[in-house]
Design a protein around this motif. Structure first.
Motif, PDB file in Angstrom:
ATOM      1  N   LEU A   1     -10.828  -8.834  16.590  1.00 15.53           N
ATOM      2  CA  LEU A   1     -11.276  -9.800  15.582  1.00 15.53           C
ATOM      3  C   LEU A   1     -10.406 -11.050  15.617  1.00 15.53           C
ATOM      4  N   HIS A   2      -9.108 -10.875  15.876  1.00 14.54           N
ATOM      5  CA  HIS A   2      -8.214 -12.031  15.985  1.00 14.54           C
ATOM      6  C   HIS A   2      -8.642 -12.933  17.138  1.00 14.54           C
TER       7      HIS A   2
ATOM      8  N   PRO B   1      -5.448   1.099  15.562  1.00 11.96           N
ATOM      9  CA  PRO B   1      -6.022   0.217  14.532  1.00 11.96           C
ATOM     10  C   PRO B   1      -5.663  -1.249  14.753  1.00 11.96           C
ATOM     11  N   THR B   2      -4.417  -1.496  15.171  1.00 12.53           N
ATOM     12  CA  THR B   2      -4.002  -2.872  15.451  1.00 12.53           C
ATOM     13  C   THR B   2      -4.746  -3.430  16.656  1.00 12.53           C
TER      14      THR B   2
ATOM     15  N   ARG C   1      -8.112  -4.516  15.474  1.00 16.91           N
ATOM     16  CA  ARG C   1      -8.008  -5.752  14.697  1.00 16.91           C
ATOM     17  C   ARG C   1      -7.750  -6.947  15.601  1.00 16.91           C
ATOM     18  N   SER C   2      -7.066  -6.722  16.722  1.00 15.00           N
ATOM     19  CA  SER C   2      -6.775  -7.831  17.628  1.00 15.00           C
ATOM     20  C   SER C   2      -8.039  -8.392  18.259  1.00 15.00           C
TER      21      SER C   2
ATOM     22  N   ARG D   1     -10.293  -6.176  25.648  1.00 15.63           N
ATOM     23  CA  ARG D   1     -10.641  -6.583  24.282  1.00 15.63           C
ATOM     24  C   ARG D   1     -11.563  -7.799  24.268  1.00 15.63           C
TER      25      ARG D   1
END
Length: 388
Positions: A198-199, A191-192, A195-196, A330
């Motif tokens: 999107l970061h 999950p992290t 989210r990274s 990513r």
């Protein structure tokens, strides 16, 4: 160890893998006739493949930074083979669409291989290595249409997807034997990890700019290739499936553009090259529009179009991979998800406009996307942080 066998295997495999997403395009008319559905229904299937691919980009490609990449790629390709067999055996259009969705979802393995290539490339040669692997991918897209048309004429459309399954399985074996085993780039929880992504989008303006440029190019690509098969199959041309497939070879300029754009990226010229490539894509629609009455004009337009689209794409990828070397999968997720959503948008608009306004409607929307991208590039010239 020498990376040459690994790069060669990745170059072949990316072409064989990505071809699976394009086999259906020159078979539009044949599939519509076989399942007794309107052309718009086949257009929905083509759009579904693109959307499934985008979903895989968003959820599976980030795993390239978290898991051992060789094992991950081979696992995904095993599922791709099963999906292709499902397409080949599908007794109805809904089942074909479901199997095609699995194919689109898992062929994102190719987008794990591309940042993998950048990682194993010698310092200062990332552009050359990435463009080499990407040239395999581009040739795969082109050859897929030729193969689909010819094989369909010889043994029927189902044989096309059987062949795709065989080539994909062979690619998986070659990659397992040649790819190096590299430690994962991160130990973030899944999950992290997501989210990274999107970061990265939020904090990297260069990434956002390249995502927007990519959307403009691939939306135009989707608009062209979704409907050109219908144009060529209808009067006054009335080309056979084999001839339609062979016509796609005029896009081989895209593979040449990949190598050219890679060299420019290694020389630090990716930004000015991007503007030139976008302008070429927009201008190519003048010839493509005239293709409604002239095969010569259409062929010229295809050469210019594919050169511009793929040159811009390679410039985008080489630029974003340099931002964070340990987050390349990513970064590729962010870029390629938006890229293929753009393709799905262009494909969907093309299907609808071809049905209502013919090739003229397709040409207008096809030209509008790269024109918007070029205007965005002009605006970016004033911002030094984006000129990379």
């Amino acid at each position: 160890m020498s990376r040459t066998p690994a790069v060669a295997a990745m170059t072949f495999a990316t072409g064989a893998i990505i071809a699976n997403n394009y086999y259906a395009q020159p078979l539009e008319a044949e599939l519509a006739a076989h399942f007794a559905v309107p052309s718009s229904a086949i257009g929905v299937v083509l759009t579904l493949i693109q959307l499934s691919y985008a979903l895989g980009l968003a959820t599976l490609v980030p795993l390239g930074d978290l898991l051992e990449r060789r094992r991950l790629v081979v696992l995904l390709l095993s599922v791709t083979v099963l999906g292709l067999v499902g397409v080949a055996l599908a007794p109805s259009l809904p089942l074909l669409a479901a199997a095609a969705g699995f194919v689109g979802l898992t062929t994102v393995a190719a987008q794990i291989l591309i940042p993998f290539a950048a990682t194993i490339a010698p310092e200062g040669e990332q552009g050359r290595v990435v463009s080499t692997v990407m040239s395999g991918l581009l040739i795969g897209i082109l050859v897929s249409r030729v193969v689909a048309g010819l094989v369909s004429e010889l043994v029927g459309w189902r044989g096309v997807f059987v062949l795709g399954a065989v080539l994909t399985a062979g690619s998986a074996v070659a990659l397992w034997r040649t790819l190096p085993v590299l430690a994962p780039a991160t130990d973030l929880a899944y999950p992290t990890l997501l989210r990274s992504v999107l970061h990265l989008i939020r904090h990297e303006p260069v990434l956002r700019f390249r995502m927007a440029v990519g959307v403009s190019g691939y939306a135009s690509f989707g608009a062209l290739w979704t409907s050109v098969g219908f144009l060529l199959a209808a009067p006054p041309f009335s080309l056979s499936q084999g001839a339609i497939g062979l016509f796609a070879l005029f896009g081989v300029a895209g593979a040449l553009a990949a190598r050219f754009a890679g060299r420019l990226a290694d020389q630090g010229k990716a930004f000015p090259a991007t503007g030139a490539f976008l302008a070429l894509v927009a201008l190519s629609w003048i010839a493509l529009g005239l293709g409604a009455v002239s095969l010569v004009a259409l062929a010229i337009g295809l050469v210019l179009f594919d050169f511009g689209v793929q040159g811009s794409h390679i410039s985008n990828q080489n630029t974003i991979y340099a931002l964070h070397p340990r987050a390349r999968s990513r970064l590729n997720t962010a870029y390629m998800t938006s890229y293929f959503l753009g393709g799905a948008l262009g494909s969907g608009l093309s299907s609808a406009l071809y049905a209502s306004h013919g090739w003229l409607g397709v040409s207008i929307v096809g030209a509008a996307f790269p024109t918007a991208g070029f205007l965005l590039w002009l605006a970016a010239r004033r911002q030094s942080r984006l000129r990379v």
